[in-house]
Design an enzyme around this catalytic site. Structure first.
Site, PDB file in Angstrom:
ATOM      1  N   TYR A   1       8.704 -10.008  15.042  1.00 57.70           N
ATOM      2  CA  TYR A   1       8.641  -9.005  13.975  1.00 57.70           C
ATOM      3  C   TYR A   1       9.444  -7.765  14.358  1.00 57.70           C
ATOM      4  O   TYR A   1      10.265  -7.274  13.573  1.00 57.70           O
ATOM      5  CB  TYR A   1       7.187  -8.633  13.704  1.00 57.70           C
ATOM      6  CG  TYR A   1       7.013  -7.421  12.834  1.00 57.70           C
ATOM      7  CD1 TYR A   1       7.215  -7.492  11.461  1.00 57.70           C
ATOM      8  CD2 TYR A   1       6.649  -6.186  13.387  1.00 57.70           C
ATOM      9  CE1 TYR A   1       7.059  -6.369  10.653  1.00 57.70           C
ATOM     10  CE2 TYR A   1       6.496  -5.069  12.593  1.00 57.70           C
ATOM     11  CZ  TYR A   1       6.703  -5.161  11.222  1.00 57.70           C
ATOM     12  OH  TYR A   1       6.564  -4.046  10.436  1.00 57.70           O
TER      13      TYR A   1
ATOM     14  N   TYR B   1       8.499  -7.880   5.417  1.00 58.44           N
ATOM     15  CA  TYR B   1       7.727  -9.025   5.908  1.00 58.44           C
ATOM     16  C   TYR B   1       6.884  -8.481   7.049  1.00 58.44           C
ATOM     17  O   TYR B   1       7.389  -8.208   8.140  1.00 58.44           O
ATOM     18  CB  TYR B   1       8.678 -10.126   6.393  1.00 58.44           C
ATOM     19  CG  TYR B   1       7.990 -11.416   6.809  1.00 58.44           C
ATOM     20  CD1 TYR B   1       8.038 -12.529   5.987  1.00 58.44           C
ATOM     21  CD2 TYR B   1       7.318 -11.528   8.030  1.00 58.44           C
ATOM     22  CE1 TYR B   1       7.422 -13.729   6.355  1.00 58.44           C
ATOM     23  CE2 TYR B   1       6.698 -12.716   8.408  1.00 58.44           C
ATOM     24  CZ  TYR B   1       6.764 -13.809   7.567  1.00 58.44           C
ATOM     25  OH  TYR B   1       6.156 -14.984   7.944  1.00 58.44           O
TER      26      TYR B   1
ATOM     27  N   TYR C   1      11.848   2.065   5.926  1.00 59.07           N
ATOM     28  CA  TYR C   1      10.755   2.242   6.881  1.00 59.07           C
ATOM     29  C   TYR C   1      10.785   1.140   7.939  1.00 59.07           C
ATOM     30  O   TYR C   1      10.779  -0.044   7.617  1.00 59.07           O
ATOM     31  CB  TYR C   1       9.409   2.251   6.150  1.00 59.07           C
ATOM     32  CG  TYR C   1       9.313   3.412   5.199  1.00 59.07           C
ATOM     33  CD1 TYR C   1       8.870   4.659   5.628  1.00 59.07           C
ATOM     34  CD2 TYR C   1       9.754   3.278   3.878  1.00 59.07           C
ATOM     35  CE1 TYR C   1       8.842   5.742   4.768  1.00 59.07           C
ATOM     36  CE2 TYR C   1       9.722   4.358   3.013  1.00 59.07           C
ATOM     37  CZ  TYR C   1       9.270   5.589   3.462  1.00 59.07           C
ATOM     38  OH  TYR C   1       9.261   6.667   2.617  1.00 59.07           O
TER      39      TYR C   1
ATOM     40  N   ASP D   1      14.347  -9.244  -5.869  1.00 63.31           N
ATOM     41  CA  ASP D   1      14.286  -9.899  -4.570  1.00 63.31           C
ATOM     42  C   ASP D   1      15.379  -9.320  -3.690  1.00 63.31           C
ATOM     43  O   ASP D   1      16.567  -9.569  -3.913  1.00 63.31           O
ATOM     44  CB  ASP D   1      14.468 -11.406  -4.742  1.00 63.31           C
ATOM     45  CG  ASP D   1      14.321 -12.165  -3.426  1.00 63.31           C
ATOM     46  OD1 ASP D   1      14.211 -11.527  -2.364  1.00 63.31           O
ATOM     47  OD2 ASP D   1      14.333 -13.412  -3.470  1.00 63.31           O
TER      48      ASP D   1
ATOM     49  N   GLN E   1       0.810  -1.214   0.000  1.00 64.69           N
ATOM     50  CA  GLN E   1       0.000   0.000   0.000  1.00 64.69           C
ATOM     51  C   GLN E   1       0.851   1.275   0.000  1.00 64.69           C
ATOM     52  O   GLN E   1       0.487   2.262  -0.644  1.00 64.69           O
ATOM     53  CB  GLN E   1      -0.978   0.001   1.180  1.00 64.69           C
ATOM     54  CG  GLN E   1      -0.340  -0.078   2.551  1.00 64.69           C
ATOM     55  CD  GLN E   1      -1.380  -0.065   3.682  1.00 64.69           C
ATOM     56  OE1 GLN E   1      -2.554   0.223   3.470  1.00 64.69           O
ATOM     57  NE2 GLN E   1      -0.945  -0.382   4.881  1.00 64.69           N
TER      58      GLN E   1
END
Length: 284
Positions: free
Chosen positions: A125, A61, A99, A36, A11
């Protein structure tokens, strides 16, 4: 300015690609199949061929719960992928914009997190995102933005999921003990491009202003949509998940606002604009 974007289907990347509509920037966006970031050779070849002025890394991810069982897969993208990009960009003198996340914090601070606060992620994460930050900081020319609760065009965000739930469930239960800042992709893009134009470098928190719980966000969003669902607050224990979430991970955007001399819009304004963008029969 020549810009290369990774993670083309996300997004945030999709919002950046709209910049090409004004003919101001020469933008190339690649998805995983085209570039990749976990493949060092592919990264080096692509960057050498495209020769961008700026690389915007929107590849990540982002499966927070899944990362608990697939740490290596998350680490490969969120940490090693960033390392590959940083190495290639460093050798070519390219600005790398990356980010990260508010999930690098444990949520125990009584106040907004600043760029000076020590990260302490409580889930896998967050640990992989922090590792990516550390790899990035080994290079000299970068912009690192920590963002939170990102929402924009597409189905990869809480607001879209909420609108889908509201269509079939009259009563919605939403957690009230997870607090951060919903951040609109259009504001991330605008502030990122302004920061690049102003030659900013280093670490910044990039969020909308204010703070809210998931419950407060849900109430505001559905009311603005004119929906009459009953929204009930529940604790995180009501919806047990593999990954722990920080209680309060809201980050201060004061440093960025001051360095750019701007007033960053409130999260409510972001949601209002999101609703306007997705109304009129368009897909959210």
């Amino acid at each position: 300015m020549k810009v290369l974007i990774t993670g083309a289907n996300g997004q945030l990347a999709r919002e950046f690609q709209k910049l090409s509509e004004g003919d101001t920037h020469d933008i190339t966006a690649f998805d995983k199949e085209q570039m990749d970031i976990t493949d060092p050779a592919a990264v080096t070849e692509t960057i050498s061929r495209i020769k961008p002025d700026v690389l915007l890394n929107c590849a990540a991810y982002n499966f927070v719960d899944k990362a608990e069982g697939f740490f290596d897969a998350a680490y490969k993208v969120n940490a090693e992928g960033v390392k590959n990009l940083a190495s290639a960009c460093g050798k070519c003198g390219i600005l790398l914009v990356h980010y990260s996340s508010d999930y690098v914090f444990d949520g125990r601070k009584e106040g907004f997190y600043t760029e000076e606060d020590e990260p302490n992620p409580i889930n896998s994460y967050g640990k992989t995102k922090l590792a990516g930050e550390e790899f990035l900081k080994e290079t000299g020319r970068f912009l690192l933005f920590r963002v939170s609760w990102v929402f924009g065009e597409g189905s990869q965000n809480f607001l879209y999921q909420l609108s889908e739930w509201a269509k079939t469930k009259k009563v919605l239960k939403v957690v009230c003990d997870q607090i951060s800042i919903p951040t609109f992709t259009k504001d991330i893009v605008a502030l990122t491009m302004f920061a690049i134009a102003k030659n900013l470098r280093g670490l910044y928190n990039l969020t909308n202003s204010g703070h809210a719980s998931r419950y407060e966000v849900a109430r505001y969003f559905l009311e603005r949509l004119g929906m009459d669902n009953l929204v009930l607050p529940v604790t995180s224990e009501y919806f047990p998940t593999p990954a722990r979430r920080p209680y309060f991970s809201a980050m201060s955007n004061l440093k960025l606002a001051c360095d750019l001399n701007v007033n960053v819009p409130d999260w409510r304004t972001g949601i209002d604009r999101y609703i306007e963008m997705t109304s009129g029969g368009e897909e959210i």
